[in-house]
Design an enzyme around this catalytic site. Structure first.
Site, PDB file in Angstrom:
ATOM      1  CD  GLU A  74      -2.402   2.283  -3.403  1.00 11.29           C
ATOM      2  OE1 GLU A  74      -3.289   3.025  -3.617  1.00 11.29           O
ATOM      3  OE2 GLU A  74      -1.519   2.335  -2.451  1.00 11.29           O
ATOM      4  CG  ASP A  81      -1.671   1.210   1.511  1.00 11.45           C
ATOM      5  OD1 ASP A  81      -2.664   1.387   0.521  1.00 11.45           O
ATOM      6  OD2 ASP A  81      -1.550   1.913   2.359  1.00 11.45           O
TER       7      ASP A  81
HETATM    8  C1  GLC Z   1      -3.762   3.505  -0.324  1.00 14.68           C
HETATM    9  C2  GLC Z   1      -5.240   3.021  -0.242  1.00 14.68           C
HETATM   10  C3  GLC Z   1      -6.006   4.142   0.440  1.00 14.68           C
HETATM   11  C4  GLC Z   1      -5.696   4.567   1.654  1.00 14.68           C
HETATM   12  C5  GLC Z   1      -4.108   4.968   1.272  1.00 14.68           C
HETATM   13  C6  GLC Z   1      -3.588   5.486   2.894  1.00 14.68           C
HETATM   14  O1  GLC Z   1      -3.763   4.424  -1.307  1.00 14.68           O
HETATM   15  O2  GLC Z   1      -5.719   2.270  -1.190  1.00 14.68           O
HETATM   16  O3  GLC Z   1      -7.418   3.601   0.490  1.00 14.68           O
HETATM   17  O4  GLC Z   1      -6.306   6.032   2.162  1.00 14.68           O
HETATM   18  O5  GLC Z   1      -3.483   4.015   0.871  1.00 14.68           O
HETATM   19  O6  GLC Z   1      -3.134   4.169   3.534  1.00 14.68           O
END
Ligand code: GLC
Length: 646
Positions: A323, A281
């Protein structure tokens, strides 16, 4: 050659009969093979002079962590290592879901395995399930623990039971590893708040505004409306804490090697529950440097590769998903560049394709899509995309300004148009979306809303306009047909297979109402599922069409991702054409019409590509022969073909 391929090669003899392999021997082999790279990466981030004895600690840590992995998972690792490119297969089809919103808890997910099988899903992304603060917690992305299952979802035992059942049903599992930050309630944060200098060093903390101000000069704001700025003052310790996301999410300080080692141990503990794919993430944010936007920094890449190389020694079957919702050119870097090629993440979200598809729906044109996709460098051969339309987050408009200008549009005005089109400013637009995080300082904003509502279904249903309803359904299906046929793993957001509309119930929850992403986090519509046999209802139409497209995808070998997606230009700006080329197998040509009017293309293009035989085309989706009319092929609004090479 990437390291995974090297491990496969070195273990070749043993892999022929994994039962005979000694897992310990193979671990040693992998450790020896990766050690040089691990040392190099570690030294660059944590030079021995500054961090004496740290590397030795890591070397002791790896074998100790390997011992914590179960025999069953060690066996599974070898099976997956042997399969090698399993994640690039056309047989992979994913679904992303919130456990509680889908079917109450982890047991509820097990109970729905037949549902996944019915649709053809064999890869699940479960949104965060570990403990989190009671109030606001960013949908679980503020973590109080990396392992303890929050009791609303069940127990640790339920998780192990679920992963076992998924393995038995050949369904792969992806969980999030929130690698960039912990919640303010995480044990380290609590100790830091209690004054521990050691744990204060796990985060970025400053006694005054000097360094925070220096950072702020270049840092953008991720959540400007709800969490402006990047630092939060904590009076308990009279310190400014770096909080790039929400004020309750504390950024970890990876310049401290102890943080890396403890986070790596957390990662291993998590994958030891039986996780196949780890969603890293917000990984673009891992390293911070004054004077930069502190995203995509070279050190972040070194760090990710270090996680990757260490994890590979322990759990070689587990892969990483990036991500990184960043500029198109920056996303591919998370597959690893240069010496690290293929040695960072095996999978990345294709956020560029996602945003470009929504751009094409709004503009009814594919110009920007061609321009942007063509500029993205080829990814390494052992990697793949996750192709998706919607997820739990917003849609950012991260196109390159230069590309927008090159097609003759003004970049700021174009972004304004997209926000207005999707967020109910333009009367004539069919979309029912909302602005997320409008930043008055920059004029930036992002878009939120469900796939169906953005595609026009919500408005069309409310006005009972049959033509508009049909058009929205066609758009939803065509968009899904693209993620199902473009190179990579299609990831369906749970509910989109039923055309689920926006959910406004979040407005009644004080912890959610400021975050409009919740409009697209609906409960699963099991009533619609109950009536799937009533074929004329729109959820049934969407579900059954997607189901048959998924079935077809799995049969088409060139839909496996071997970097074999080739875009072909036409002179019709409303049409998208790409080919999935085959070496041994015949290719497939995908044609889509983004316009609300029928569009034609010249049959000679299809002839040159080898898809026209005896004046006709063969569509795999409808199993129909398509004839040309005056040398032209016609596509109805939002129609698509998967043409077979003759
Ligand atoms: C990622 C997640 C998102 C979250 C962010 C912070 O982008 O997809 O939902 O707010 O990380 O953890």
């Amino acid at each position: 050659m990437n390291q995974a391929a090297l491990h496969r090669k070195l273990a070749e003899g043993v892999l022929k009969d994994p039962k005979k392999a000694s897992p310990e021997k193979l671990f040693e082999l992998r450790l020896t093979t990766n050690l040089g790279l691990i040392k190099e990466l570690f030294d660059k981030l944590y030079p021995e002079e500054l961090h004496p004895k740290s590397f030795e600690k890591l070397i002791d840590l790896l074998p100790a962590l390997f011992k914590t992995r179960s025999t069953e998972l060690k066996r599974q690792d070898l099976l997956l290592l042997k399969k090698g490119d399993w994640y690039q297969s056309q047989k992979m089809v994913g679904m992303q879901l919130y456990v509680d919103l889908f079917n109450k808890d982890l047991k509820g997910v097990v109970a729905k395995i037949p549902y996944f099988k019915k649709l053809g899903i064999n890869f699940l992304h479960l949104m965060p399930i570990t403990t989190r603060p009671k109030g606001e917690n960013d949908g679980g992305y503020a973590v109080n623990s990396y392992m303890a299952v929050d009791k609303r979802f069940g127990t640790q035992k339920d998780l192990l039971e679920l992963t076992k059942k998924l393995r038995a049903n050949n369904i792969f599992l992806m969980l999030d590893f929130v690698v960039n930050h912990t919640s303010e309630e995480y044990p380290w944060a609590k100790k830091a708040l209690a004054g521990s200098a050691k744990y204060q060093g796990y985060y970025h903390m400053f006694p005054d505004r000097n360094i925070p101000d220096a950072f702020e000069a270049a840092l953008p704001e991720v959540f400007p409306t709800t969490s402006p700025g990047n630092f939060t003052y904590r009076k308990e310790i009279d310190r400014w804490v770096m909080t790039v996301f929400n004020t309750y999410q504390w950024d970890l300080n990876y310049s401290n090697p102890q943080v890396f080692m403890e986070m790596f141990s957390n990662l291993v503990a998590m994958v030891n529950a039986g996780v196949d794919v780890v969603r890293f993430d917000a990984l673009a944010f891992l390293w911070k440097k004054i004077g930069t936007i502190s995203q995509n920094l070279p050190e972040a890449h070194l760090l990710i590769a270090l996680f990757r190389m260490c994890l590979q020694t322990i759990a070689p079957g587990v892969i990483l998903l990036a991500e990184a919702i960043v500029a198109p050119r920056d996303i591919v870097k998370y597959f690893g560049e240069g010496d690290l090629q293929g040695n960072e993440c095996e999978v990345a979200y294709n956020a560029s394709l996602m945003a470009l598809l929504w751009n094409s729906i709004a503009t009814k044109k594919t110009l920007l899509l061609y321009k942007s996709l063509k500029s993205i460098p080829q990814k390494p051969k052992e990697t793949t995309w996750i192709n998706y339309l919607r997820c739990h987050d917003d849609i950012g408009l991260g196109f390159e300004n230069q590309h927008i200008y090159e097609i003759g549009w003004d970049a700021d005005m174009h972004r304004r148009f997209l926000l207005d089109y999707y967020c109910q400013v333009l009367d004539w637009s069919p979309a029912a979306g909302f602005v997320f995080m409008h930043n008055p300082k920059t004029g930036d904003g992002r878009i939120t809303g469900s796939c169906a509502s953005l595609a026009g279904l919500e408005k069309a249903l409310s006005t009972k306009n049959q033509i508009a309803i049909q058009q929205a359904i066609n758009k939803i299906i065509m968009l899904h047909s693209i993620i199902l046929s473009y190179g990579g793993i299609p990831m369906i957001y749970a509910g989109d297979e039923l055309g689920t509309l926006n959910d406004y119930s979040y407005l009644n929850d004080s912890h959610k109402k400021e975050d409009s992403r919740w409009v697209n986090r609906p409960g699963h519509d099991w009533n619609a599922v109950k009536t799937l046999s009533q074929k004329e209802k729109y959820p049934s139409v969407i579900f059954h069409t997607l189901k048959s497209l998924i079935g077809l995808r799995k049969k088409i070998r060139v839909f496996a991702d071997s970097n074999n997606t080739v875009l072909h230009e036409t002179n019709n700006p409303h049409i998208l054409i790409y080919e999935r080329t085959g070496i041994k197998d015949a290719g497939i040509l995908v044609l889509c019409n983004f316009d609300e009017h029928p569009q034609v293309i010249d049959g000679s293009i299809l002839n040159q590509l080898g898809y026209l035989k005896n004046g006709v085309l063969q569509d795999m989706v409808s199993s129909r022969i398509i004839s040309l009319n005056s040398g032209l092929v016609q596509l109805d609004p939002y129609q698509f073909f998967w043409l077979a090479q003759t």
